[in-house]
Design a protein around this motif. Structure first.
Motif, PDB file in Angstrom:
ATOM      1  N   TYR A  50       0.840  -1.204   0.000  1.00  0.00           N
ATOM      2  CA  TYR A  50       0.000   0.000   0.000  1.00  0.00           C
ATOM      3  C   TYR A  50       0.874   1.252   0.000  1.00  0.00           C
ATOM      4  N   SER A  77      -5.984  -3.801   6.168  1.00  0.00           N
ATOM      5  CA  SER A  77      -4.955  -3.497   5.175  1.00  0.00           C
ATOM      6  C   SER A  77      -5.273  -4.082   3.802  1.00  0.00           C
ATOM      7  N   LYS A  80      -7.707  -1.721   2.107  1.00  0.00           N
ATOM      8  CA  LYS A  80      -7.030  -0.496   1.673  1.00  0.00           C
ATOM      9  C   LYS A  80      -6.212  -0.753   0.407  1.00  0.00           C
ATOM     10  N   LEU A  81      -5.502  -1.876   0.383  1.00  0.00           N
ATOM     11  CA  LEU A  81      -4.691  -2.212  -0.785  1.00  0.00           C
ATOM     12  C   LEU A  81      -5.571  -2.395  -2.016  1.00  0.00           C
ATOM     13  N   ARG A  84      -6.686   0.954  -3.249  1.00  0.00           N
ATOM     14  CA  ARG A  84      -5.584   1.701  -3.873  1.00  0.00           C
ATOM     15  C   ARG A  84      -5.326   1.186  -5.283  1.00  0.00           C
TER      16      ARG A  84
END
Length: 185
Positions: A50, A77, A80-81, A84
């Motif tokens: 990330y 996480s 979020k990755l 992104r």
């Protein structure tokens, strides 16, 4: 002095009596323990990926602020990755009308002159094509002949593979600027 030989059969008998009521319960759960035990390692890798994607995302977000998804609750996480990567892909899709056809060969030749090989070369070429498309976008000059969309890299079979490829492209941006100089020269 002679030491007594341990009687493993007695030890086994004691242990088997102790484990017999618990063994079916514990052994049936082993397949579910793997992902649970691997989660901290995967989470750490996802956080690193990330952050490695940050420069590429910021570069695209400056030109296309609409790629940022509305934020929701923090779901970890991996979430979020994934967001992104999707936002970067949206930015690259918005750049597709500005990817000039025929530049890939010129950038590849420039990468060969720079001495880049393998995955580093592919990432640098992709980064240079993104940088050239961003320049064309800033000048508002759409391509007459469009280049194919960005490559996914060799090992982009899943989210981690695609994020790794995009991180490699993000890290190749400095060498992409040198390639861009070769192409314009």
């Amino acid at each position: 002095m002679v030491l007594p030989v341990p009687r493993w059969s007695h030890l086994w008998a004691v242990c088997s009596r102790w484990r017999s009521p618990w063994w079916p319960c514990c052994s049936s759960r082993w397949p579910t323990w793997g992902p649970v035990l691997a989660a901290p390692v995967r989470s750490s890798k996802d956080r690193r990926l990330y952050h490695r994607l940050g420069p590429l995302w910021r570069m695209l977000h400056e030109e296309f602020p609409q790629i940022a998804m509305p934020s929701t609750a923090d779901l970890g996480s991996r979430w979020k990755l994934q967001r992104r990567v999707i936002e970067i892909r949206d930015g690259l899709l918005a750049l597709s009308p500005y990817r000039l056809s025929g530049l890939k060969e010129a950038v590849n030749a420039a990468a060969e002159r720079e001495g880049l090989t393998g995955r580093d070369r592919a990432a640098a070429v992709e980064a240079a094509l993104i940088a050239l498309a961003l320049d064309a976008y800033r000048k508002r000059v759409p391509a007459e002949m469009r280049e194919e969309s960005t490559s996914l890299g060799e090992d982009a079979a899943d989210l981690t593979g695609e994020a790794s490829w995009l991180a490699r492209v993000a890290e190749a941006m400095p060498s992409a600027l040198r390639l861009q100089g070769w192409v314009h020269a």
